[in-house]
Enzyme design. Structure first.
Site, PDB file in Angstrom:
ATOM      1  N   PHE A  11      35.482  34.271  44.293  1.00 16.69           N
ATOM      2  CA  PHE A  11      35.609  33.682  42.956  1.00 16.69           C
ATOM      3  C   PHE A  11      34.978  34.964  42.062  1.00 16.69           C
ATOM      4  CE2 PHE A  11      32.801  31.209  39.867  1.00 16.69           C
ATOM      5  CZ  PHE A  11      33.919  31.209  38.755  1.00 16.69           C
ATOM      6  N   ASP A  52      33.950  42.988  57.736  1.00 15.19           N
ATOM      7  CA  ASP A  52      32.585  42.208  58.022  1.00 15.19           C
ATOM      8  C   ASP A  52      31.232  42.952  57.603  1.00 15.19           C
ATOM      9  OD1 ASP A  52      30.322  40.438  58.937  1.00 15.19           O
ATOM     10  OD2 ASP A  52      31.524  39.889  60.690  1.00 15.19           O
ATOM     11  N   ALA A  73      29.170  39.740  48.512  1.00 17.76           N
ATOM     12  CA  ALA A  73      29.605  38.759  49.953  1.00 17.76           C
ATOM     13  C   ALA A  73      28.518  38.125  50.195  1.00 17.76           C
ATOM     14  CB  ALA A  73      30.062  39.712  50.966  1.00 17.76           C
ATOM     15  N   TYR A 175      20.368  27.924  51.390  1.00 17.02           N
ATOM     16  CA  TYR A 175      21.196  28.978  50.508  1.00 17.02           C
ATOM     17  C   TYR A 175      19.936  29.645  49.542  1.00 17.02           C
ATOM     18  CZ  TYR A 175      23.875  31.084  46.860  1.00 17.02           C
ATOM     19  OH  TYR A 175      24.329  32.052  45.961  1.00 17.02           O
ATOM     20  N   ASN A 204      24.226  28.970  36.415  1.00 17.96           N
ATOM     21  CA  ASN A 204      25.432  28.240  36.966  1.00 17.96           C
ATOM     22  C   ASN A 204      26.775  29.004  36.505  1.00 17.96           C
ATOM     23  OD1 ASN A 204      23.120  26.168  36.858  1.00 17.96           O
ATOM     24  ND2 ASN A 204      24.785  24.944  37.994  1.00 17.96           N
ATOM     25  N   ARG A 243      20.577  22.800  32.620  1.00 21.60           N
ATOM     26  CA  ARG A 243      20.962  23.960  33.122  1.00 21.60           C
ATOM     27  C   ARG A 243      21.483  25.120  32.176  1.00 21.60           C
ATOM     28  NH1 ARG A 243      18.774  21.183  36.403  1.00 21.60           N
ATOM     29  NH2 ARG A 243      19.580  20.926  38.683  1.00 21.60           N
TER      30      ARG A 243
END
Length: 352
Positions: A11, A52, A73, A175, A204, A243
């Protein structure tokens, strides 16, 4: 400038990829194409190679002649289960460590790291006298009773105030723990190599091509998906939690500025709009623009959610001359009809 961009098909990465090419940079774009982010049958889009970042040999080949690395990534999301921990540690932290070692071998000395507001945990607060105050963890009893705002020692609700980059890191999710670890690895790499790291702490992020509603999606996508299904967006707690929503095109602009303006050895920067908004107002703006059902404030809660986290973007303005160009109102109205990417994610990716 010749840039290695990881996570280039994601994204945020895809927006950075386009912006960097438009700016005239040569981009070596790579992505692992994890099924959790792209679907099980996804292939890299044109101009992106499958790689990777945990593979040192593949990195060595791609880092030849690279001036800077833009590292996007990562496995994202708050973490649905404690069983997700190995995936975050493997892809985010081991992946970053392997990348940093490869950069050292290649003599590449500038890293722009995608970090996150989640490293702070709760935001910054003031007590009833206007003095800084540390909020205690919210108890299940308070949440069940609808007492959502953290209280000060005098029993009065604390008031949020913008947080800056000097705040301590207190991650509260899997996370968040992985993003804080990425920052620590990058700072240590800088000290060992003399390289420069700019850690962009995204708030956000939303915008076109955002993944649809999954257990790992951001709240803006969750609201959008509900509206597309003809349902009312469901807002947790009382909807007044604050936020900062920052558009993905502004995120891309911040990354380009950070790539071309190396700062100190390790420089964390809040990347935010500077215009706080309540979650209920996000849902209402999207519902009105989508001509959908008005949101429902449920009073429900999720264990581990923070109450308020709002940033001061001042340091990024001074250091990078970066200012968000898109206000939350403008961006959310656009987002109400923007295309989303379909992702059939049901859990964290494998970590091996």
């Amino acid at each position: 400038m010749r840039v290695l961009l990881t996570g280039a098909a994601g994204f945020i990465g895809s927006h950075i990829h386009r912006a960097a090419l438009d700016a005239g940079h040569e981009v070596v774009a790579v992505d692992l194409m994890l099924a959790a982010a792209h679907g099980s049958a996804a292939v890299p889009p044109p101009g992106v190679a499958r790689l990777d970042v945990r593979d040192p040999d593949a990195l060595d080949a791609r880092l030849r002649g690279i001036d800077a690395v833009c590292h996007q990534a990562a496995v994202v999301g708050a973490g649905v289960s404690a069983l997700d921990a190995p995936a975050y540690a493997s892809h985010n932290d081991l992946g970053t460590a392997v990348l940093l070692a490869a950069m050292a071998r290649a003599g590449c000395r500038h890293l722009v790291l995608a970090s996150s507001m989640v490293v702070y945990g709760e935001g910054r607060y003031l007590d009833s006298k206007g003095d800084p105050a540390e909020p205690a963890p919210r108890t299940r009893a308070d949440l069940e009773a609808g007492r959502f705002d953290p209280l000060g020692p005098d029993g009065e609700p604390l008031t949020w105030t913008p947080i800056d980059e000097d705040a301590p890191l207190r991650p509260r999710s899997l996370y968040a723990a992985s993003k804080a670890a990425q920052e620590h690895y990058a700072a240590a790499w800088s000290a060992a190599t003399g390289g420069t790291v700019t850690a962009l702490r995204y708030h956000n992020v939303y915008g076109p091509d955002m993944p649809r509603d999954t257990p790992y999606s951001g709240v803006a996508a969750i609201f959008r998906s509900a509206l597309e299904a003809g349902d009312a967006p469901r807002v947790f707690e009382d909807g007044t939690q604050a936020r900062d929503f920052v558009h993905v095109r502004d995120i891309a602009a911040a990354n380009l500025a950070a790539l071309t303006q190396p700062l100190g050895p390790f420089t964390p920067l809040n990347i935010a709009s500077g215009q706080p908004i309540a979650i209920a107002d996000v849902a209402a703006t999207l519902a009105t623009a989508h001509r959908g059902k008005p949101p429902i404030v449920t009073g429900e809660y999720r264990s581990g959610d923070v109450r308020h986290i709002v940033a001061s973007p001042e340091r990024a303005r001074r250091a990078l001359d970066f200012r968000a160009a898109i206000t939350p109102e403008q961006g959310l109205i656009e987002f109400a009809s923007a295309p989303l990417r379909a992702v059939a994610a049901t859990g964290a990716p494998t970590w091996r």
